[in-house]
Design a protein around this motif. Structure first.
Motif, mmCIF file in Angstrom:
data_model
loop_
_atom_site.group_PDB
_atom_site.id
_atom_site.type_symbol
_atom_site.label_atom_id
_atom_site.label_comp_id
_atom_site.label_asym_id
_atom_site.label_seq_id
_atom_site.Cartn_x
_atom_site.Cartn_y
_atom_site.Cartn_z
ATOM 1 N N PRO A 20 57.212 47.583 25.128
ATOM 2 C CA PRO A 20 56.772 48.587 24.153
ATOM 3 C C PRO A 20 56.048 49.749 24.839
ATOM 4 O O PRO A 20 55.395 49.573 25.876
ATOM 5 C CB PRO A 20 55.812 47.820 23.243
ATOM 6 N N ALA A 21 56.127 50.921 24.225
ATOM 7 C CA ALA A 21 55.495 52.122 24.793
ATOM 8 C C ALA A 21 54.000 51.920 25.014
ATOM 9 O O ALA A 21 53.446 52.382 26.014
ATOM 10 C CB ALA A 21 55.741 53.327 23.883
ATOM 11 N N ASP A 83 50.208 56.674 23.675
ATOM 12 C CA ASP A 83 51.434 55.870 23.725
ATOM 13 C C ASP A 83 52.720 56.696 23.842
ATOM 14 O O ASP A 83 53.814 56.144 23.718
ATOM 15 C CB ASP A 83 51.546 54.934 22.516
ATOM 16 N N ARG A 84 52.608 58.003 24.109
ATOM 17 C CA ARG A 84 53.811 58.847 24.184
ATOM 18 C C ARG A 84 53.884 59.732 25.423
ATOM 19 O O ARG A 84 54.947 59.931 25.975
ATOM 20 C CB ARG A 84 53.917 59.750 22.953
ATOM 21 N N PRO A 116 60.195 55.403 22.461
ATOM 22 C CA PRO A 116 60.680 54.089 22.032
ATOM 23 C C PRO A 116 62.203 54.088 21.916
ATOM 24 O O PRO A 116 62.805 55.078 21.494
ATOM 25 C CB PRO A 116 60.010 53.882 20.678
ATOM 26 N N THR A 122 61.516 50.996 25.868
ATOM 27 C CA THR A 122 61.054 52.378 25.965
ATOM 28 C C THR A 122 61.821 53.101 27.060
ATOM 29 O O THR A 122 62.050 52.541 28.136
ATOM 30 C CB THR A 122 59.541 52.406 26.312
#
Length: 169
Positions: A20-21, A83-84, A116, A122
């Protein structure tokens, strides 16, 4: 899969990682993990244990290469989206021959983008953008596009192994 831009434009490499990111973001925003990630062989470790938490943060990395020996780079966080995306502009620090240069940061930038890709995966893109380097620094960095792609590919391989448990934390 390497992506190479125009001759003076950014160099980017992408890899799909089965994590996951948020997991990946925690690793790339922890300077204490950058030695584990480094595909260039120049990172020696952080000068402190502070984790990147937002725009304006500065984290210091100990570095070494044949040209300058041991030195530090003060990395100014200029892009941050939880998270991006995280990006920083290095500035010569302690021990670097340009530490007292009047121009300060040279304008080059490192960025990690995380997109994602289905549940639990990801697409991670690492970008080195040297397009704003002063002309004398561009010459110093040389025509290393192939070298950057190789180093960044190794970094993403290591990131993949860290985030999927194939490389011990």
């Amino acid at each position: 899969m390497p992506m190479v831009g125009e001759a003076d434009g950014p160099v980017a490499v992408s890899r799909r990682i089965e994590a996951p990111a948020g997991v990946i973001f925690r690793v790339v925003t922890d300077p204490g993990r950058h030695l584990d990630l480094d595909g260039s062989g120049m990172v020696r470790g952080p000068a402190s244990d502070a984790v990147i938490s937002g725009l304006g943060d500065v984290f210091v990395m100990r570095m070494s290469n044949e040209r300058h020996g041991d030195y530090e780079m003060d990395n100014h966080v200029v892009e941050y989206e939880q998270d991006r995306r995280v990006g920083w502009e290095p500035k010569p620090g302690r021990g670097h021959p340009d530490v007292h240069a009047p121009q300060g940061r040279w304008g080059h930038r490192w960025v990690f983008d995380l997109v994602p890709d289905g549940p639990g995966a990801t697409i991670v893109t690492e970008t080195f953008d040297g397009s704003r380097l002063p002309q004398d620094k561009r010459a110093e960095f040389g025509d290393g596009r192939a070298w950057w792609v190789e180093s960044m590919s190794r970094t993403l391989e290591r990131l993949d192994a860290l985030c999927t448990g194939r490389l011990s934390p």
